[in-house]
Motif scaffolding. Structure first.
Motif, PDB file in Angstrom:
ATOM      1  N   THR A  11       7.950  -4.969  -4.746  1.00  0.00           N
ATOM      2  CA  THR A  11       7.911  -3.497  -4.669  1.00  0.00           C
ATOM      3  C   THR A  11       9.292  -2.893  -4.919  1.00  0.00           C
ATOM      4  O   THR A  11      10.228  -3.132  -4.155  1.00  0.00           O
ATOM      5  CB  THR A  11       7.378  -3.042  -3.294  1.00  0.00           C
ATOM      6  OG1 THR A  11       6.140  -3.705  -3.072  1.00  0.00           O
ATOM      7  CG2 THR A  11       7.192  -1.541  -3.238  1.00  0.00           C
ATOM      8  N   LEU A  12       9.367  -2.106  -5.975  1.00  0.00           N
ATOM      9  CA  LEU A  12      10.646  -1.487  -6.352  1.00  0.00           C
ATOM     10  C   LEU A  12      10.862  -0.218  -5.525  1.00  0.00           C
ATOM     11  O   LEU A  12      10.092   0.733  -5.616  1.00  0.00           O
ATOM     12  CB  LEU A  12      10.611  -1.160  -7.845  1.00  0.00           C
ATOM     13  CG  LEU A  12      11.881  -0.577  -8.455  1.00  0.00           C
ATOM     14  CD1 LEU A  12      13.052  -1.546  -8.331  1.00  0.00           C
ATOM     15  CD2 LEU A  12      11.650  -0.227  -9.920  1.00  0.00           C
ATOM     16  N   LEU A  13      11.934  -0.217  -4.727  1.00  0.00           N
ATOM     17  CA  LEU A  13      12.213   0.949  -3.877  1.00  0.00           C
ATOM     18  C   LEU A  13      13.214   1.906  -4.511  1.00  0.00           C
ATOM     19  O   LEU A  13      13.220   3.099  -4.223  1.00  0.00           O
ATOM     20  CB  LEU A  13      12.758   0.493  -2.517  1.00  0.00           C
ATOM     21  CG  LEU A  13      11.858  -0.390  -1.651  1.00  0.00           C
ATOM     22  CD1 LEU A  13      12.545  -0.717  -0.335  1.00  0.00           C
ATOM     23  CD2 LEU A  13      10.529   0.303  -1.381  1.00  0.00           C
ATOM     24  N   GLY A  14      14.107   1.375  -5.324  1.00  0.00           N
ATOM     25  CA  GLY A  14      15.114   2.231  -5.942  1.00  0.00           C
ATOM     26  C   GLY A  14      15.778   1.473  -7.082  1.00  0.00           C
ATOM     27  O   GLY A  14      15.877   0.244  -7.039  1.00  0.00           O
ATOM     28  N   THR A  15      16.180   2.206  -8.114  1.00  0.00           N
ATOM     29  CA  THR A  15      16.852   1.539  -9.235  1.00  0.00           C
ATOM     30  C   THR A  15      17.724   2.535  -9.990  1.00  0.00           C
ATOM     31  O   THR A  15      17.420   3.727 -10.032  1.00  0.00           O
ATOM     32  CB  THR A  15      15.825   0.886 -10.188  1.00  0.00           C
ATOM     33  OG1 THR A  15      16.537   0.190 -11.215  1.00  0.00           O
ATOM     34  CG2 THR A  15      14.898   1.893 -10.835  1.00  0.00           C
ATOM     35  N   SER A  16      18.797   2.028 -10.541  1.00  0.00           N
ATOM     36  CA  SER A  16      19.687   2.875 -11.313  1.00  0.00           C
ATOM     37  C   SER A  16      20.318   2.040 -12.430  1.00  0.00           C
ATOM     38  O   SER A  16      20.677   0.881 -12.209  1.00  0.00           O
ATOM     39  CB  SER A  16      20.756   3.423 -10.363  1.00  0.00           C
ATOM     40  OG  SER A  16      21.688   4.166 -11.082  1.00  0.00           O
ATOM     41  N   VAL A  17      20.409   2.622 -13.609  1.00  0.00           N
ATOM     42  CA  VAL A  17      20.991   1.911 -14.760  1.00  0.00           C
ATOM     43  C   VAL A  17      22.002   2.820 -15.427  1.00  0.00           C
ATOM     44  O   VAL A  17      21.699   3.979 -15.705  1.00  0.00           O
ATOM     45  CB  VAL A  17      19.917   1.529 -15.820  1.00  0.00           C
ATOM     46  CG1 VAL A  17      20.540   0.734 -16.963  1.00  0.00           C
ATOM     47  CG2 VAL A  17      18.771   0.751 -15.211  1.00  0.00           C
TER      48      VAL A  17
END
Ligand SMILES: Nc1ncnc2c1ncn2[C@@H]1O[C@H](COP(=O)(O)OP(=O)(O)OP(=O)(O)O)[C@@H](O)[C@H]1O
Ligand SMILES: [Mg+2]
Length: 348
Positions: free
Chosen positions: A28-34
């Motif tokens: 489960t992806l809770l947060g992401t930044s690229v």
């Protein structure tokens, strides 16, 4: 009493994307930044290694902060730090690894070094908000990893277990897309620009050679790249003989015919290997798995269930590192703080 979730903070910096993500219980992806450097490298027509590592230095802290903010979590709610250890550009990898080491040391958390190729494979199991989750893995599964630096077929017999069946003997498929795009004066990166041009083109106008590498599961894409070059030279000659002011190449037809040949080889060889090894599933991952024509080819057959990551997870990201890192963590594959980066690191 409910079991508390396991949250992994992951960092990716193997090439030209600085990325962070937080995964709960692996999927489960809770947060992401690229932070993408694409515009910077587009000026050079490819990734400039020293520029890439310096950009990672600027981006790595903000990217981690943004990810925590997006997940509404603080560092003391994280259980492990996962990071891409290789393969990739050493100067780029070092930035992510040192950030991960600093976090692991400061927070007294386990450090998990992840293979970038394994991470691409695990991108297929990341669950994103509002996106239909993909199937759970069923082994053995046949994984086609098709990216900017790699094109290989792996038989995955269990979580974290691979048998490398075949790989490219020269260019990776993504590299061929990038080189042919440059030849056709299309933009960088080549994959999306070839795909766009191909939408308007006739894929049957030029018959580019398919290298089947019979008797093996290997690939070769340098022949097709050279065939496109020869065709371009031939067309330019014809054009200049009739004294055209500027040779107008049938770019869309060239792009469509090239794409058709590459997809044909990737699809046919993957299906053949899946039959040979009685695979329960096919999985396709890596930047080229974003290609619509490749996705359509696999979606149009019903011999094998196919697992392809969401388009946003095909190119480099940290969510995939978090998922692979979680499976490494729960299987006790933690690493000491003394680990170094590995610029080459085959899966098996
Ligand atoms: N729609 C598309 N069609 C074809 N190729 C694509 C598409 N989108 C991206 N690509 C290709 O994918 C590659 C980038 O993928 P990725 O980010 O996985 O590679 P990488 O991280 O540089 O290499 P590796 O993962 O092997 O270290 C580029 O070569 C790009 O042209
Ligand atoms: Mg990659």
């Amino acid at each position: 009493m409910s079991i508390p979730p396991i949250r992994v903070l992951a960092i990716e910096s193997s090439c030209d994307e600085t990325a962070a993500a937080i995964l709960e219980n692996g999927r489960t992806l809770l947060g992401t930044s690229v932070a993408s450097q694409m515009e910077i490298h587009a000026r050079y027509g490819g990734v400039f290694p020293e520029v890439a590592s310096r950009q990672h230095i600027l981006s790595v802290v903000p990217v981690v902060e943004q990810t925590l903010a997006q997940a509404h979590l603080s560092l003391d709610e994280i259980d492990a730090i996962a990071v891409t250890r290789g393969p990739g550009l050493a100067g780029s990898l070092l930035v992510g690894l040192n950030m991960a080491k600093g976090l692991a040391l400061g927070l007294n958390l386990p450090l998990v070094g992840v293979n970038h190729l394994e991470a691409h494979i695990y991108s297929a199991w990341v669950m994103m908000p509002n996106v239909e989750p993909t199937d759970e893995p069923e082994f053995p599964l046949l994984a086609l990893l098709v990216s900017g630096g790699h094109t290989e077929l792996n038989l995955m017999t269990n979580h974290l277990e691979y048998q490398r069946l075949g790989w490219t003997q020269d260019d990776a498929a993504g590299e061929a897309f990038d080189k042919v795009a440059r030849l056709l004066h299309l933009g960088y990166p080549g994959g999306p620009s070839i795909q766009k041009a191909a939408e308007e083109g006739n894929p049957d106008r030029f018959q580019f050679p398919r290298s089947w590498m019979e008797g093996s599961h290997h690939f070769s894409f340098s022949g097709i790249k050279t065939a496109v070059l020869r065709q371009v030279q031939k067309l330019e000659n014809v054009s200049s003989n009739i004294e055209s002011e500027y040779p107008s190449l049938p770019i869309n037809d060239l792009a469509a015919s090239f794409q058709k040949a590459v997809v044909d080889v990737l699809f046919t060889k993957t299906m053949k290997a899946a039959r040979e090894f009685d695979a329960k599933q096919i999985l396709i991952a890596g930047g080229v798995s974003a290609n619509q024509s490749l996705r359509y080819a696999f979606a149009s057959q019903n011999e094998f269930p196919v697992n392809i990551p969401d388009i946003s997870l095909c190119t480099d990201n940290a969510a995939m590192v978090g998922t692979a890192g979680y499976y490494r963590f729960i299987n006790e594959h933690n690493d000491p703080l003394s680990i170094d980066v590995l610029s080459t690191w085959p899966l098996s």
